[in-house]
Design a protein around this motif. Structure first.
Motif, short mmCIF file in Angstrom:
data_model
loop_
_atom_site.label_atom_id
_atom_site.label_comp_id
_atom_site.label_asym_id
_atom_site.label_seq_id
_atom_site.Cartn_x
_atom_site.Cartn_y
_atom_site.Cartn_z
N ALA A 35 0.85 -1.21 0.00
CA ALA A 35 0.00 0.00 0.00
C ALA A 35 0.87 1.25 0.00
CB ALA A 35 -0.93 -0.02 1.21
N GLY A 36 1.98 1.19 0.73
CA GLY A 36 2.92 2.32 0.77
C GLY A 36 3.52 2.61 -0.60
N ALA A 37 3.53 1.58 -1.46
CA ALA A 37 4.04 1.76 -2.83
C ALA A 37 2.90 2.11 -3.79
CB ALA A 37 4.76 0.50 -3.28
N GLY A 38 1.70 2.36 -3.25
CA GLY A 38 0.57 2.79 -4.09
C GLY A 38 -0.23 1.66 -4.70
N VAL A 39 -0.09 0.45 -4.15
CA VAL A 39 -0.79 -0.71 -4.70
C VAL A 39 -2.17 -0.85 -4.04
CG1 VAL A 39 -0.71 -3.25 -4.84
CG2 VAL A 39 1.39 -1.91 -5.20
N ASN A 40 -3.23 -1.06 -4.86
CA ASN A 40 -4.57 -1.34 -4.32
C ASN A 40 -4.61 -2.79 -3.85
OD1 ASN A 40 -5.59 1.26 -4.99
ND2 ASN A 40 -5.67 0.59 -7.13
N LEU A 41 -5.40 -3.03 -2.80
CA LEU A 41 -5.32 -4.34 -2.15
C LEU A 41 -6.65 -5.07 -2.07
CD1 LEU A 41 -3.26 -3.39 1.07
CD2 LEU A 41 -2.35 -4.37 -1.05
N VAL A 42 -6.56 -6.41 -2.15
CA VAL A 42 -7.60 -7.29 -1.62
C VAL A 42 -6.94 -7.98 -0.43
CG1 VAL A 42 -9.11 -9.25 -2.03
CG2 VAL A 42 -8.65 -7.61 -3.88
N MET A 43 -7.52 -7.76 0.75
CA MET A 43 -6.97 -8.35 1.97
C MET A 43 -7.91 -9.45 2.45
SD MET A 43 -5.79 -4.94 4.03
CE MET A 43 -5.18 -5.81 5.48
N ASN A 44 -7.34 -10.39 3.21
CA ASN A 44 -8.14 -11.53 3.66
C ASN A 44 -7.65 -12.02 5.03
OD1 ASN A 44 -7.14 -14.72 3.46
ND2 ASN A 44 -9.36 -14.44 3.50
N ALA A 45 -8.60 -12.49 5.83
CA ALA A 45 -8.33 -13.23 7.07
C ALA A 45 -9.67 -13.84 7.47
CB ALA A 45 -7.82 -12.31 8.17
N ARG A 46 -9.67 -14.75 8.44
CA ARG A 46 -10.95 -15.35 8.86
C ARG A 46 -11.74 -14.38 9.72
NH1 ARG A 46 -7.97 -20.37 11.29
NH2 ARG A 46 -6.82 -18.54 11.94
N ALA A 86 -11.28 -10.54 -6.27
CA ALA A 86 -9.93 -10.13 -6.70
C ALA A 86 -9.81 -10.24 -8.21
CB ALA A 86 -8.89 -11.00 -6.01
N LYS A 87 -10.15 -9.14 -8.90
CA LYS A 87 -10.11 -9.15 -10.37
C LYS A 87 -8.78 -8.56 -10.86
CE LYS A 87 -14.21 -10.82 -11.09
NZ LYS A 87 -13.94 -12.09 -10.46
N ASP A 88 -8.27 -9.12 -11.93
CA ASP A 88 -7.03 -8.62 -12.55
C ASP A 88 -5.91 -8.40 -11.54
OD1 ASP A 88 -8.34 -8.73 -14.95
OD2 ASP A 88 -8.84 -6.60 -14.99
N VAL A 89 -5.62 -9.44 -10.81
CA VAL A 89 -4.58 -9.36 -9.78
C VAL A 89 -3.19 -9.38 -10.45
CG1 VAL A 89 -3.52 -10.64 -7.87
CG2 VAL A 89 -6.00 -10.39 -8.00
N ASP A 90 -2.37 -8.37 -10.10
CA ASP A 90 -1.00 -8.30 -10.63
C ASP A 90 -0.01 -8.94 -9.67
OD1 ASP A 90 -1.72 -6.37 -12.83
OD2 ASP A 90 -2.19 -5.09 -11.11
N ILE A 91 -0.36 -8.90 -8.38
CA ILE A 91 0.57 -9.34 -7.34
C ILE A 91 -0.19 -10.26 -6.39
CG2 ILE A 91 1.91 -8.57 -5.31
CD1 ILE A 91 2.27 -5.85 -6.84
N LEU A 92 0.37 -11.44 -6.15
CA LEU A 92 -0.25 -12.40 -5.21
C LEU A 92 0.74 -12.69 -4.09
CD1 LEU A 92 -2.20 -14.72 -4.29
CD2 LEU A 92 -1.02 -16.18 -5.94
N VAL A 93 0.30 -12.46 -2.85
CA VAL A 93 1.11 -12.87 -1.70
C VAL A 93 0.33 -13.96 -0.99
CG1 VAL A 93 2.21 -12.14 0.46
CG2 VAL A 93 2.06 -10.53 -1.47
N PRO A 132 -2.59 -17.36 -15.00
CA PRO A 132 -2.97 -17.14 -16.40
C PRO A 132 -3.23 -15.66 -16.72
CG PRO A 132 -4.07 -19.09 -15.56
CD PRO A 132 -3.41 -18.43 -14.38
N GLY A 133 -3.92 -14.96 -15.83
CA GLY A 133 -4.21 -13.53 -16.07
C GLY A 133 -2.92 -12.71 -16.09
#
Ligand code: NAP
Length: 266
Positions: A35-46, A86-93, A132-133
């Motif tokens: 986020a500090g680098a300007g990346v939009n996020l999808v976050m997850n936890a239970r 999570a559409k068009d994800v560029d980065i997966l952690v 694939p995307g």
């Protein structure tokens, strides 16, 4: 302190990242650094409460878009819900809780299946869905949070040793099959970091040895050349660098962040 504060532009502003298991600890460190680098996020936890609180703090601190999906990432249904947000994800952690400690003679088939599901087959399923995307768009980054136990076994964490080493073998081959499309896959191997997980492991040792939590921690500091635990901020900064435009030639690597804890030349 963000990487940008040191004058380094990571070149990923406006990209979208899915950061799994990220309401706390190392996953949160990665989410905040991206986020500090300007990346939009999808976050997850239970747990929804901690997740919403961390997401709100990131929106306020960095002004990026954050979608929060409360779900168990290790379940098929949870993964489906996260992936549909999570559409068009560029980065997966990839990340999830680690398996419990124990003794080799106690673990049954079901224990192994659970550990493999959480720490090997879940990251593999997420990669299969999102690679694939990334390849189609010609750019992508995957960082799997594994463990120092891949390089140096921690005997009581045999379930983790086994599952994470399986993931590591998969990444070694797959990373070399997707690199031509501008997509890199690497693993970050945490040594001991100051998170809830470390507190719970230290708590177990304190109880077993009849010492205080503070003593258990001091004893572990003494085994680490840096004489301290890592922080989730340091961990996140390393993750963000691996996800940056500068790291495109780092392929299929296993990078230890352990304060020198694993005593090995390579
Ligand atoms: P942590 O502080 O306990 O945080 C774990 C995070 O993951 C929380 O946000 C938790 O939220 C979420 N989570 C756990 N299971 C999940 C699931 N099934 N689905 C979705 N979210 C889930 O742990 P950590 O220290 O950051 O550790 C992260 C990973 O690194 C673990 O696999 C751990 O074994 C590994 N690791 C950690 C260390 C260390 O020293 N910290 C060292 C080596 C390896 P909810 O509980 O609400 O889901």
């Amino acid at each position: 302190m963000e990487l940008g504060d040191y004058g380094m532009d990571l070149g990923i502003k406006g990209k979208t990242a899915l950061v799994c298991a990220s309401s706390k600890g190392l996953g949160l460190g990665c989410a905040r650094a991206l986020a500090g680098a300007g990346v939009n996020l999808v976050m997850n936890a239970r747990g929804a409460d901690a997740l919403e609180a961390s997401a709100a703090a990131i929106r306020a601190d960095f002004g990026v878009e954050v979608t929060a999906v409360a779900a168990d990432i290790t379940s098929e249904d949870g993964r489906a819900r996260v992936l549909s947000a999570a559409k068009d994800v560029d980065i997966l952690v990839t990340n999830a809780g680690g398996p419990p400690p124990g003794m080799w003679s106690d673990w049954e088939r079901e224990d192994f299946i659970k550990a493999l599901d959480s720490n090997m087959l879940t990251p593999i399923a997420l990669m299969k869905a999102l690679l694939p995307g990334m390849m189609e768009r010609g750019w992508g980054r995957v960082v799997n949070i594994t463990s120092q136990s891949v390089k140096a076994p921690i005997p009581q964490l045999g379930l983790s040793n086994a599952a994470r080493t399986g993931l590591t073998g998969y990444v070694a081959g797959t990373s070399r099959q997707v690199a031509y499309a501008g997509v890199t896959i690497n693993n970050l191997l945490p040594g001991i970091h100051s998170t809830d997980r470390a507190d719970s492991l230290d708590g177990g040792v304190a109880k077993a040895q009849g010492i205080t939590l503070e003593q258990a921690r001091e004893n572990r500091f003494a085994t680490i050349p840096a004489r301290r635990y890592g922080t989730s901020e340091e961990f996140g900064a390393a993750c963000a660098f691996l996800c940056s435009v500068h790291a495109g030639y780092i392929v299929g690597q296993n990078i230890l962040l352990d304060g020198g804890g694993v005593n090995a030349t390579l």
